[in-house]
Design a protein around this motif. Structure first.
Motif, short mmCIF file in Angstrom:
data_model
loop_
_atom_site.label_atom_id
_atom_site.label_comp_id
_atom_site.label_asym_id
_atom_site.label_seq_id
_atom_site.Cartn_x
_atom_site.Cartn_y
_atom_site.Cartn_z
N LEU A 52 0.83 -1.21 0.00
CA LEU A 52 0.00 0.00 0.00
C LEU A 52 0.87 1.26 0.00
O LEU A 52 0.60 2.21 -0.74
CB LEU A 52 -0.94 0.00 1.20
CG LEU A 52 -1.77 1.26 1.42
CD1 LEU A 52 -2.67 1.56 0.24
CD2 LEU A 52 -2.58 1.13 2.71
N ALA A 56 0.87 4.04 -2.96
CA ALA A 56 0.46 5.40 -2.61
C ALA A 56 1.56 6.45 -2.86
O ALA A 56 1.27 7.65 -2.82
CB ALA A 56 0.03 5.45 -1.15
N LEU A 63 -2.01 5.75 -8.33
CA LEU A 63 -3.35 6.24 -7.98
C LEU A 63 -3.86 7.29 -8.97
O LEU A 63 -4.99 7.76 -8.83
CB LEU A 63 -3.35 6.77 -6.55
CG LEU A 63 -3.00 5.70 -5.50
CD1 LEU A 63 -2.98 6.30 -4.09
CD2 LEU A 63 -3.96 4.53 -5.56
N LYS A 67 -8.01 3.03 -8.55
CA LYS A 67 -8.55 3.14 -7.19
C LYS A 67 -8.83 1.72 -6.71
O LYS A 67 -8.86 0.78 -7.51
CB LYS A 67 -9.85 3.93 -7.18
CG LYS A 67 -9.68 5.42 -7.32
CD LYS A 67 -11.01 6.12 -7.07
CE LYS A 67 -10.85 7.61 -7.06
NZ LYS A 67 -12.11 8.28 -6.74
#
Length: 135
Positions: A52, A56, A63, A67
């Motif tokens: 993650l 990110a 991103l 999504k």
């Protein structure tokens, strides 16, 4: 008679106050035996957290097109996870697509290459994405 009244009062007081407390302790023990511990959340998994964090990172641009639950330019991560089993072969194939780019699987829009993402990080990102599979 006074002894009988005194004894009765002590017994009533004892009963009213819950006795020695053993009943309450035993009830608490029984409750703790029957409680099932909560299943660990996937978000507690270090693989999930590391993937993650990489997805990110603004410089990875993931991103911008993806999504978790909604299709943007590219497919939702959960859709990818539901399409591909979490196998070493799929992790390798998807990791290569992250780095080299790809097209044709999710429509006409091509995924651009991401040469700044090293293969080890791409693998961590893919493992995170595959953990999003609906069970």
């Amino acid at each position: 008679m006074k002894k009988l009244l005194f004894t009765s009062a002590v017994v009533l007081l004892f009963v009213a106050c819950g006795g020695s407390g053993n009943d309450q302790k035993e009830a608490t023990k029984e409750e703790s035996k029957t409680e099932t511990p909560a299943a660990p959340s996937i978000s507690d998994d270090p693989v999930y957290q590391e993937g993650l964090a990489l997805v990110a990172k603004p410089e990875n641009l993931c991103l911008t097109c993806h999504k978790v639950d909604e299709k943007l330019t590219g497919p939702a991560y959960r859709d990818v996870a539901n399409k591909y089993e979490n196998t070493p072969e799929n992790i390798k194939m998807l990791s290569e697509k992250v780095v080299k780019g790809g097209s044709g699987v999710w429509g006409d829009v091509a995924m651009p290459p991401n040469p700044a993402v090293n293969p080890a990080d791409a693998e961590k990102m893919v493992k995170y994405i595959l953990m999003l599979r609906n069970k």
